[in-house]
Design an enzyme around this catalytic site. Sequence first.
Site, short mmCIF file in Angstrom:
data_model
loop_
_atom_site.label_atom_id
_atom_site.label_comp_id
_atom_site.label_asym_id
_atom_site.label_seq_id
_atom_site.Cartn_x
_atom_site.Cartn_y
_atom_site.Cartn_z
N ASP A 21 -0.78 -9.38 -13.84
CA ASP A 21 0.56 -9.47 -14.43
C ASP A 21 0.44 -9.87 -15.90
O ASP A 21 0.14 -11.01 -16.22
CB ASP A 21 1.38 -10.52 -13.65
N ASN A 23 2.95 -9.57 -18.30
CA ASN A 23 4.15 -10.10 -18.99
C ASN A 23 4.72 -11.33 -18.29
O ASN A 23 5.84 -11.76 -18.59
CB ASN A 23 5.21 -9.00 -19.12
N ASP A 25 5.97 -12.07 -15.32
CA ASP A 25 7.14 -12.11 -14.41
C ASP A 25 6.69 -12.22 -12.95
O ASP A 25 7.49 -12.10 -12.04
CB ASP A 25 8.01 -10.86 -14.61
N ASP A 29 1.42 -5.21 -13.44
CA ASP A 29 2.02 -4.15 -14.25
C ASP A 29 0.94 -3.28 -14.92
O ASP A 29 -0.25 -3.60 -14.86
CB ASP A 29 2.95 -4.76 -15.31
N ASP A 199 -0.07 11.27 -0.48
CA ASP A 199 0.35 10.40 0.61
C ASP A 199 0.79 11.20 1.84
O ASP A 199 1.59 12.12 1.72
CB ASP A 199 1.55 9.58 0.08
N GLU A 253 -4.31 12.14 1.87
CA GLU A 253 -4.31 11.05 2.85
C GLU A 253 -3.77 11.69 4.12
O GLU A 253 -2.60 12.00 4.21
CB GLU A 253 -3.41 9.91 2.40
O1 ISL Z 1 0.37 1.91 8.91
C1 ISL Z 1 -0.73 2.04 8.43
C2 ISL Z 1 -1.73 0.94 8.27
O2 ISL Z 1 -2.11 0.47 9.51
C3 ISL Z 1 -1.17 3.39 8.04
O3 ISL Z 1 -1.19 4.13 9.23
C4 ISL Z 1 -0.20 4.03 7.07
O4 ISL Z 1 1.14 3.79 7.39
C5 ISL Z 1 -0.40 5.54 7.09
O5 ISL Z 1 -1.76 5.75 6.87
C6 ISL Z 1 0.42 6.18 5.95
O6 ISL Z 1 0.19 5.45 4.77
C7 ISL Z 1 0.80 5.96 3.57
O7 ISL Z 1 2.17 6.28 3.77
C8 ISL Z 1 3.09 5.21 4.03
C9 ISL Z 1 2.87 3.97 3.15
O8 ISL Z 1 3.55 2.87 3.74
C10 ISL Z 1 1.39 3.64 3.04
O9 ISL Z 1 1.20 2.53 2.16
C11 ISL Z 1 0.68 4.87 2.51
O10 ISL Z 1 -0.70 4.60 2.29
C12 ISL Z 1 4.47 5.77 3.78
O11 ISL Z 1 4.50 6.29 2.46
CA CA Z 2 4.51 -8.21 -14.76
#
Ligand code: ISL
Ligand code: CA
Length: 553
Positions: A21, A23, A25, A29, A199, A253
Site C-alpha cells: 500500500d 498511499n 489507505d 495499490d 478466469d 484458468e
Molecule cells: O473456490 C475455489 C478455491 O477453493 C476455486 O475453485 C475457485 O473458485 C475457482 O477456481 C474459480 O476461481 C476464479 O473465479 C472465481 C474467483 O472467486 C476466483 O478468485 C478466481 O480465481 C470467480 O471469478
Molecule cells: Ca493504497
Amino acid sequence: MTQKWWKEQVVYQIYPRSFYDANGDGIGDLKGILLKLDYLQLLGIDTLWLSPHFDSPNDDNGYDIRDYKKVMEEFGTMEDFDLLLETCHKKNIKLVIDLVINHTSDEHAWFTQSRTSKNNPYRDYYIWKESKDGHPPTNWTSFFGGSAWEKTTETNEYYLHYFSKKQPDLNWENKKVRDEVYALMHYWLKKGIDGFRMDVISFISKDQHFLDLTSEELNAPENTYAKGPKLDLYLKEMHQKVLSKYDIFSVGEAFGISREAMLRISDETARELDLVFLFDIIRIGRDDWIQNEWTLPQLKKLFTLQSTTDPHHWPTVFLNNHDNPRSVCKYGNHKEYRVKSAKLLALLTLSQKGTPFLYQGEEIGMTNYPFENLDEFDDLQVKGSLPKVLKNKISKEIYLEHLNQSSRDHSRTVMQWNAKSNGGFSKSPMSWFLINPNYRKINVENAINDSDSIFHFYRKLIAIRRQSKDLIYADYKDLDPDHTQVFCYERVGLKQTYLVILNVSNDATNYKIPMPFSKSSLILSNNLKTSDTLKTNAIELEPWDALIFKIIK
Ligand code: ISL
Ligand code: CA
C-alpha cells in the site's frame, strides 16, 4: 518441442489488494507494485500476473468487474497502470493481466441495462430464464452458496450466476458479447500487455438445454459447467480475432476441466490457448471446503500425468495462488521444518517440466493464518457456504477447522515486508485485511538479510533455470513412483541429465537411487551437509532434504 519465451519464464502472481500500500489507505495499490519492482527483479522473475485491477465493487475482490476500461479507484489510476507497464518493460519484466469474462459485476452498465426489461438491447448479454413452477429454472448451484439463479423484480425472470449473485454470467452465445470481449482485449493489448490469465474460461459455453444436474453432478458442478459444447469454438474465434495478432501468451484458468479437454485446448496445433491451469495438484484431497488426506504417490502420479504430455503441450506448475492455502502448510511442514520444507517445495516447483507460477509470499515461506472464528474471514465463499454446511449437520467448529486448512483467505493476508507495524504493508494503522502474527519473523527484510533464507533459495533456483534452457525443456520421468516418502525424478535434456531427490517427510532415510549413474555433481541442496558428488547409489536423506544433481549415466 517449439521453444517459446513463455515456456522459459517464471511467473509471479500478485494479488494487488494485499501486496503493498503506497498511499497509506490500508489497501494495496498499483503504485505499491511499482515501488516493489526492484525486489521482484532481485528475486529474478520474468513475468508478473496481476489479479484483476479493473473497476469493481469488490464483492469478490475484483473478480466482479464493473468497467473493463477503468482501473479500480482503490488501486489508482490508468496513468499508474501505464507507468507500471512501462517500468516493467524497462526492467525486462512482462506484465500479464487477469481477464474475467465468464461474468461481470451486476453493477456493470451492460447488466444494469439488461435487467430493466425483456426487450432491452442488452437483455441477451446475460442468461435469463423464466421460473419453473415457481422454482429456479434448473437445480444448478453457485460456488458461493445457494442456487446459481437469482430472480429479479423488474421482469420476474432469473439470471444465471455460477459465482455470487453480484457476478451474472455473460451469454457467450450472443455474438455481440463476444465482439465486446474481443474489443476490450484489444484495448489492453494495444497498451502493450504481454498476455492474459483467463478466469474460469472453461465455463463460458453453456449447454443450451439447461437440464438439471444429477445428484452426482451436483457434488462437483464444475466438472459439468466445464463441458459446455462451444468452448473450443469460442476459443478458436478468440485466438483468430485477437490472440494470434500479438506476441503474447494466454493461460486459461480451467476450473473443472478434464485432462483430455486440457490437452485439446492447449494443443499448440489447435490454436486456442497456450497454457491451461489444471487443478488436480493444487486441490489434491479437496472436497469443496474439506481437506482430506492424500499420499505422496497420488501427488507424484498427478505430476507425471501433467508432465509427460506430447511435444504439442506445455504444462503449468504451481502449488500456490490466491484461491488456495499456503503450500508450506499443505504440502510441507510449517511447524518443525518450515524453512527446509519450503525450500523443498521451491525445488519441486522450479525443477518440474512446465512454466512455474509463484504466488506472492511463497518465496519467503508465508504460512496459513490462525483463524479463530468465522467472522474473521473476508472471502464471500466462507459465508456463502455456511447454510449448506449447517444443513449437512456440520458444526461451525468443524467448519472452522477445515477452513484453517483450505480457505482462500490464507493467501489474502497482507504481504509481510518487515517487522514494523502491519509488517510494512501499509502506513495506515488498519489494513483492509489481516496480517499473519508471525510477520515479525517471516518477512522480506529478514529474508533478504539471511543468505540461507527461502528467498535466496528461490533466487538461486530461478537463476539456475535461466542459465539452463536444457533443464527447462528436458523430458520428465518419475524414477520411483510408488515410494511413499521420497520423490525422485530425472529431467533428461539434450545436453545434460538432472536428478532431483526430495525427502517429502519428517523421517530420515537411507535412500537407494533407482537409477545407475557413473558421475554426479551437486547443483543445489537445502542441506549444507550434502556432499558434492554421490559416492554410491545409496544416500542418507535427512527430513525434508531437497537436492538437484547433474549426472552422467
Ligand atoms: O473456490 C475455489 C478455491 O477453493 C476455486 O475453485 C475457485 O473458485 C475457482 O477456481 C474459480 O476461481 C476464479 O473465479 C472465481 C474467483 O472467486 C476466483 O478468485 C478466481 O480465481 C470467480 O471469478
Ligand atoms: Ca493504497
